[in-house]
Design a protein around this motif. Sequence first.
Motif, PDB file in Angstrom:
ATOM      1  N   ASN A  39      32.623  48.131  44.729  1.00  0.00           N
ATOM      2  CA  ASN A  39      33.381  46.970  45.197  1.00  0.00           C
ATOM      3  C   ASN A  39      32.776  46.579  46.534  1.00  0.00           C
ATOM      4  O   ASN A  39      33.267  46.965  47.584  1.00  0.00           O
ATOM      5  CB  ASN A  39      34.863  47.319  45.360  1.00  0.00           C
ATOM      6  CG  ASN A  39      35.681  46.097  45.739  1.00  0.00           C
ATOM      7  OD1 ASN A  39      35.233  44.973  45.594  1.00  0.00           O
ATOM      8  ND2 ASN A  39      36.880  46.345  46.237  1.00  0.00           N
ATOM      9  N   GLU A  72      45.995  46.137  42.065  1.00  0.00           N
ATOM     10  CA  GLU A  72      45.128  45.099  41.500  1.00  0.00           C
ATOM     11  C   GLU A  72      43.943  45.735  40.770  1.00  0.00           C
ATOM     12  O   GLU A  72      43.486  46.829  41.102  1.00  0.00           O
ATOM     13  CB  GLU A  72      44.633  44.153  42.596  1.00  0.00           C
ATOM     14  CG  GLU A  72      43.589  44.733  43.521  1.00  0.00           C
ATOM     15  CD  GLU A  72      43.035  43.711  44.502  1.00  0.00           C
ATOM     16  OE1 GLU A  72      43.154  42.495  44.246  1.00  0.00           O
ATOM     17  OE2 GLU A  72      42.489  44.120  45.544  1.00  0.00           O
ATOM     18  N   THR A  73      43.457  45.019  39.781  1.00  0.00           N
ATOM     19  CA  THR A  73      42.295  45.457  39.017  1.00  0.00           C
ATOM     20  C   THR A  73      41.143  44.500  39.290  1.00  0.00           C
ATOM     21  O   THR A  73      41.307  43.278  39.214  1.00  0.00           O
ATOM     22  CB  THR A  73      42.612  45.471  37.514  1.00  0.00           C
ATOM     23  OG1 THR A  73      43.701  46.369  37.271  1.00  0.00           O
ATOM     24  CG2 THR A  73      41.399  45.924  36.707  1.00  0.00           C
ATOM     25  N   THR A  75      37.443  43.138  38.279  1.00  0.00           N
ATOM     26  CA  THR A  75      36.519  43.004  37.160  1.00  0.00           C
ATOM     27  C   THR A  75      35.315  42.200  37.621  1.00  0.00           C
ATOM     28  O   THR A  75      35.449  41.307  38.453  1.00  0.00           O
ATOM     29  CB  THR A  75      37.199  42.293  35.979  1.00  0.00           C
ATOM     30  OG1 THR A  75      38.493  42.862  35.750  1.00  0.00           O
ATOM     31  CG2 THR A  75      36.368  42.426  34.718  1.00  0.00           C
ATOM     32  N   THR A  87      39.779  39.335  40.880  1.00  0.00           N
ATOM     33  CA  THR A  87      41.036  40.059  41.001  1.00  0.00           C
ATOM     34  C   THR A  87      42.042  39.479  40.013  1.00  0.00           C
ATOM     35  O   THR A  87      42.076  38.260  39.785  1.00  0.00           O
ATOM     36  CB  THR A  87      41.602  39.975  42.423  1.00  0.00           C
ATOM     37  OG1 THR A  87      42.908  40.561  42.451  1.00  0.00           O
ATOM     38  CG2 THR A  87      41.674  38.552  42.938  1.00  0.00           C
ATOM     39  N   ASP A  88      42.856  40.354  39.420  1.00  0.00           N
ATOM     40  CA  ASP A  88      43.867  39.859  38.490  1.00  0.00           C
ATOM     41  C   ASP A  88      45.085  39.310  39.214  1.00  0.00           C
ATOM     42  O   ASP A  88      46.003  38.804  38.573  1.00  0.00           O
ATOM     43  CB  ASP A  88      44.278  40.943  37.486  1.00  0.00           C
ATOM     44  CG  ASP A  88      44.745  42.223  38.158  1.00  0.00           C
ATOM     45  OD1 ASP A  88      44.605  42.333  39.390  1.00  0.00           O
ATOM     46  OD2 ASP A  88      45.232  43.122  37.438  1.00  0.00           O
ATOM     47  N   HIS A 135      50.500  38.152  39.307  1.00  0.00           N
ATOM     48  CA  HIS A 135      49.625  38.966  38.466  1.00  0.00           C
ATOM     49  C   HIS A 135      49.269  38.202  37.201  1.00  0.00           C
ATOM     50  O   HIS A 135      50.141  37.710  36.481  1.00  0.00           O
ATOM     51  CB  HIS A 135      50.302  40.282  38.082  1.00  0.00           C
ATOM     52  CG  HIS A 135      49.439  41.171  37.231  1.00  0.00           C
ATOM     53  ND1 HIS A 135      49.490  41.161  35.858  1.00  0.00           N
ATOM     54  CD2 HIS A 135      48.473  42.059  37.572  1.00  0.00           C
ATOM     55  CE1 HIS A 135      48.621  42.022  35.373  1.00  0.00           C
ATOM     56  NE2 HIS A 135      47.979  42.582  36.391  1.00  0.00           N
TER      57      HIS A 135
END
Length: 585
Positions: A39, A72-73, A75, A87-88, A135
């Motif tokens: 990241n 948060e996830t 991708t 970010t989701d 979200h």
Amino acid sequence: MDKKNLTIGILFFLAAFMIMRLAPHAPPPPSPSIGNISNPIAPNQAGAAANAPATSPDDATFAAVQKDSAGETITHLANDFIDVAFTDYGGAIKDVALRKYPAEVDRPDPYVFNALHAHPMLAFVDFPGLDDATHYTLVSHTEQEIVFRAVLENRIEVTRRYVLEPSDTKTGDPYQLRHETTFRNLTAETTPLPRLMLSLGTAAPVNFRDFGIYLDTGYSDGSNVNFIARAKLQGGSFFGFNRHDPLPSIETTAPVVWASVQNQFFTSILTPDEPGTGLVTRRIELPPFPDSTIPNIGIAGSAHFDVKLLAPHGETELGMNFYVGPKEYKRLANADVFKHDQDKVMQFGFFKFFSELLLRIMSWVYSWVHNWGFAIIITTLAIKTIFLPFSFAMARSARRMQKIQPLLQALREKYKGNPQKLNEGQLALFKEHKVNPLGGCLPMFIQLPFFFGFFAMLRSASELRLAPFLWVHDLAAPDTIAHLGGFSINILPLLMGATMMSQMFLVPQPATMDKTQATMMRFMPLMYVVFCYNYSCALSLYSTINSLFTIGQQILINRMKDDGDPTHAPGAGGKPIKNVTPKKK
């Protein structure tokens, strides 16, 4: 030198010293830190994200730095040029790592745009239920595409789709994404949508030497391009004039064909399918750079959009292209991809022609020598060589002017009280001896557009960032080799001043120049040193090579016989110069 000219010289010297002393100086380089590859965070801001405030700062004129959302996830979509982190929360772009551009000298970590920010890029701003506190569900994820989904109040389904160009794209640009947000009405009633505001991202100073003079937002309305500098939000006054308090934001209402937020070398550019309706600009207080007490103030931008009414069970789409990358003129000037003059984000200004020409020539030379320092030198020598015949003509004219000084002085004494006769006599004398009265200063004026074109180019040419040359580690920064009592020692500006001073002694001054002007010209090299001292050393390199060439050129001219002057014509036999003073009528 008389007392008046001596006083002028002393004042110039004192002014130059005060400017150099009071100008902001860069602190010694910070101690290195290691970024996180999974990241990426730029090393120049590593560790700062954890210390960023979670709420608004004490000064309400600043936007708040956003902290990572709990749970948060992240991708990624990536090609050989960029690594885009999504970010989701908000279904938006958290940051973009520029793989071709390291964050610091001799460091592999990529520079990260929007590493610390007020909002993720392309997130909805001030839209509860759809903004970056919401979200989103990750619907799909492939190598080139990612899709998020959220539902607002069980009434409106929002789908956010991003597509990244491949590295070898033939139709687009690898730094550009395609984004589409689709709003679908889940009800049987016509539903209006509020005005939307999408984040352009946050531009931060590129390093501890960057004092933010290049931070701004900008937009094109289709015919004109306007920029809002960070300084416009700061308040204060200029020598007591135009005083105002700090502003929390600047809101501009205008058609937005494209909008940008940028620092000196990197930018994000949003180009919607349909023009937006305005732009909002805010300052953001970022954590200081390591080992530095200099305030680190960034700038954030958001673009306004009006969306059509949603018909019952109907949908509407907001589409756009989004560029996040370097300010490379050759790339942004590609009209097949950037069709709305997005290259104007470079801000070359009045000297655009010269800036573009210099950058094109330098880029071509660099493709052969693979060093930007040598590319600058070769480009400078090429330009000077092209103008050599013209410079020779001007220099010969200046030398002839020096030789007819006794005749000019005689005319001044003879027609002391008759300006018209004096002017007629001088013109006749100039014509007889083939003298251009401006011959001594025209070469300087010829090179000024190139100097200022070079200056404008260096404002934003990412090609020169971190480019090494001899002892120089970064041609886009001062070539500081040491500090003496808090004062930086920069070599190239001092060399530039020395060569310019030598040039002044060799090149004859125009006879029409009075003593005060001559004194100011003698101290001009000192002012150039002050002007360039804490600026990009590439500008000093250009000026130094330019002056060295001029010195060699002048030495050659001084050794040449001037057969074009009637006083040196065959048969003159070394006789005294003929007195051509007009007879009294």
